[in-house]
Design an enzyme around this catalytic site. Structure first.
Site, PDB file in Angstrom:
ATOM      1  N   TYR A 460       2.158  90.101  10.157  1.00 42.33           N
ATOM      2  CA  TYR A 460       3.029  89.463   9.025  1.00 42.33           C
ATOM      3  C   TYR A 460       1.839  89.345   7.995  1.00 42.33           C
ATOM      4  O   TYR A 460       1.817  89.985   6.951  1.00 42.33           O
ATOM      5  CB  TYR A 460       3.813  88.223   9.333  1.00 42.33           C
ATOM      6  N   HIS A 658      19.090  90.329   5.555  1.00 42.92           N
ATOM      7  CA  HIS A 658      17.631  90.181   5.695  1.00 42.92           C
ATOM      8  C   HIS A 658      17.362  89.736   7.270  1.00 42.92           C
ATOM      9  O   HIS A 658      16.243  89.836   7.592  1.00 42.92           O
ATOM     10  CB  HIS A 658      16.945  89.173   4.932  1.00 42.92           C
TER      11      HIS A 658
END
Length: 686
Positions: A460, A658
């Site tokens: 990430y 999302h």
């Protein structure tokens, strides 16, 4: 591959004297427009044909359905003498909310979001019970959108009040102690047809009194003169103070205002936006704040509401570990620390300063899937609740007895997954500039280091978010196939505090990609895998990570899985909440920041005539956080540039956003697509 035709247009923009072509600009239109909708349908047809023909798909679907259809429960949330808990019997699209008389009570159903819509795409995305537990404010979202509407249920009767609050986003319900009403955020009404694209700015903090129409809600605070401000309210447990944390976008620094619940006469407690401050609670007449001011790893300070920082006293000193959060319970603080991306829990007495450690399982973390605090505890109580998870441990709710310190699971811990056959370990990889980067590895015991193992590397690296151990059904299926799971803790995240975050944002963003590439190279050098067996995966900002790394080092990977990624770094700030990410990324509107962004922007670094790894780009047509145009444009560019036989596929989930509120059936379908894709491109035999 016979890719669908994607037309191009002669769109050219000037960025501070540098011309940049944007031939797929038309894909920025709403996914509901006829041309974009037809293009999506053609891309999905190609993807479905390819993915549907993979031999391992049927076996994977059966196993993933078993793994997802396991009963689960969240940590109970106590208000007054009532407990609220999300549970899923294993076959439901959405977890249902139950009301309990005690933590192990079978309870009774309070809200079943599976009745909201036939396909499970209308979700219960947030709950906030009133302090007494008499009322429940709950938020509903449709199709994965960040937009939510609030409703209020009378808990005893199970009936909803007539109150309906619309145009809310990125908001909780912050109640007054007397159950009279709560604060929430309301945004201006988007223009017709622009809800999925238009910038979301200028939130207003409103107070809603129960039993009244939304039109009569009282405006507490808004700043139309500074549209980049986000507002986070907190009310002290006794109702004496209303605190507002003002943040510019997703930046780490805040300004703190203190006032009375009526919302007038706010006093500025902190005004420099140079550090983070989070309200913890009251200790006598002092406010407890968790901050990284003068302490990158965090500390807790006590402040009088009218005094500036020079007179504050330290209640919890900074330590070598990152202080992630703190909760007041009676005369103690529960302190949650991170040590090398693993959670540690400590109790500290507010008077004596004495400490005791609450033992957690190794390679574990506290997690939450409801968007609320990781620890659920009342201000004056003798118990606390939280959810513990690990790479090999499904999330399990626990009760902490604050009298004797006993930690007890609330559900059976036997998981039937034969996890004893696997192991988790952590190592540290040296990045390009010499920085040590943590890397978790999960695999079968006795792994032979012959470089042959299919490996999935996840990362990430942004927005101060830490990648902690947690269980995911898809990853378990991957391990059972003989795969290796690698989780990288990259700079830009929150694993080591503010300095770690700063080292991976703005002009330092390339450090994040260097860290990830170093992890990939280590996996190969250590004899775990090779480039023909290595896949990379990331979600959202992690999708950007995957896009940047596959364009910078296409030969290093066999497969890439960017999900809902930020791919156009020159235009991301023009849509919905994208403007708030400028604090992490910078803006192409700034002549000093444009060179950073164009240097790594995935869309702008796709090179025609290049052999790219097999890539499955996934997004949702109703994603109003990272708008799907990012994925559309990136996939189109990759398809046009690809010279290798490896497929470039785009899979667009309809009625999805999302990720929040996604029904179980969609999660299973998504996992089947991903792991079937990996099986065929990495030549894994199910």
């Amino acid at each position: 591959m016979d890719y669908p035709h994607t037309r191009t247009t002669p769109q050219r923009d000037d960025y501070h004297g540098t011309p940049i072509d944007d031939p797929y600009r038309w894909l920025e239109q709403s996914a509901d427009t006829p041309e974009v909708s037809a293009w999506i349908a053609a891309q999905n047809l190609l993807s479905d044909r390819y993915l549907g023909a993979i031999p391992q798909r049927q076996a994977l679907e059966a196993r993933l359905t078993e793994l997802w259809h396991r009963p689960s429960a969240q940590a109970p949330l106590k208000r007054g003498q009532r407990y609220f808990q999300f549970r899923n019997d294993g076959g439901q699209n959405q977890a249902a909310l139950y009301l309990l008389a005690h933590p192990t009570d079978p309870g009774h159903l309070l809200i079943d979001p599976n009745l909201f819509s036939p396909d499970g795409t209308v979700a219960l995305v947030a709950i906030d019970p009133s302090p007494s537990g008499r009322y429940l404010a709950y938020a509903v979202s449709e199709g994965g959108s960040d937009w939510r509407s609030w409703r209020i249920r009378d808990v005893a009767s199970g009936e909803d009040l007539p109150d309906r609050l619309e145009r809310s986003k990125f908001s909780v319900a912050t109640w007054l102690p007397d159950d009279d009403g709560f604060y929430y955020l309301r945004y201006p009404e988007p223009r017709a047809g622009k809800a999925l694209l238009e910038e979301s700015r200028i939130p207003s903090l409103m107070f809603h009194r129960l039993g009244t129409d939304q039109a009569s809600d009282r405006l507490i605070y808004t700043r139309p003169d500074d549209p980049s401000l986000l507002i986070d309210p907190a009310v002290s447990h006794d109702g004496s103070y209303l605190l507002l944390s003002l943040r510019r976008g997703s930046s780490s620094g805040v300004s703190v205002l203190v006032g009375r619940p009526a919302g007038d006469a706010f006093v500025t407690l902190v005004d420099d936006f140079d550090a983070n401050y989070t309200f913890v609670g009251l200790a006598g007449d002092r406010l407890l704040l968790r901050t990284d001011a003068g302490a990158p790893n965090g500390r807790v300070v006590a402040a009088r509401p009218t005094e500036k920082g020079a007179t504050w006293t330290t209640v919890v000193a900074e330590s070598e570990n990152l202080l992630e959060d703190a909760w007041p319970v009676d005369d103690e603080l529960l302190l949650l620390y991170q040590h090398h991306a693993q959670h540690h829990l400590v109790r500290q007495n507010l008077d004596s300063g004495g400490r005791s450690v609450i033992a957690l399982p190794p390679y574990s973390s506290l997690v939450d899937q409801t968007g609320s605090s990781l620890i659920k505890a009342e201000r004056y109580d003798d118990e606390a609740f939280f959810l513990i998870s690990g790479f090999l441990q499904p999330s399990t709710p626990y009760r902490l007895d604050l009298k004797d310190g006993a930690l007890t699971p609330l559900t059976a811990t036997a998981n039937g997954l034969e996890t004893d056959s696997y192991q988790t370990r952590q190592l540290f990889v040296t990045s390009k500039d010499g920085t040590a980067v943590p890397l978790f590895l999960v695999h079968r015991k006795g792994l032979e280091l012959d470089g042959s193992h299919p490996t999935l590397l996840y990362g990430y690296g942004g927005f101060n978010a830490s990648q902690m151990p947690s269980f995911q059904p898809g990853r378990q299926a991957w391990l059972e196939l003989g795969g290796v799971l690698a989780i990288a803790n990259l700079r830009g995240g929150g694993e080591y505090g503010r300095s770690w975050h700063d080292a991976g944002r703005l002009g330092n963003k390339q450090n994040v990609f260097d860290d990830f590439i170093a992890c990939a190279e280590h996996l190969i050098a250590a004899g775990i895998t090779n480039s023909a067996k290595l896949a990379i995966q990331g979600h959202s900002n992690g999708g950007l990570l995957v896009g940047a790394c596959l364009t910078q080092r296409p030969e290093l990977f066999a497969a890439a899985l960017p999900t809902v990624g930020v791919m156009d770094m020159l235009r991301f700030h023009h849509f919905t909440i994208g403007w708030a990410w400028v604090s992490d990324y910078g803006s192409a509107d700034d002549p000093d920041q444009f060179p950073w962004l164009v240097a790594y922007s995935p869309l702008h670094n796709v090179r025609p005539g290049t052999a790219y790894p097999a890539t499955l780009v996934t997004t949702g047509d109703h994603d109003d956080r990272v708008v799907p145009a990012h994925s559309f444009k990136f996939a189109a560019a990759l398809q046009a540039a690809q010279t290798a036989d490896a497929p470039i596929l785009l899979k667009v989930e309809t009625r999805a956003g999302h990720g929040s509120g996604k029904p179980t059936t969609m999660k299973i379908d998504e996992d089947v697509d991903i792991y079937a894709f990996l099986c065929t491109v990495l030549e894994v035999r199910a």
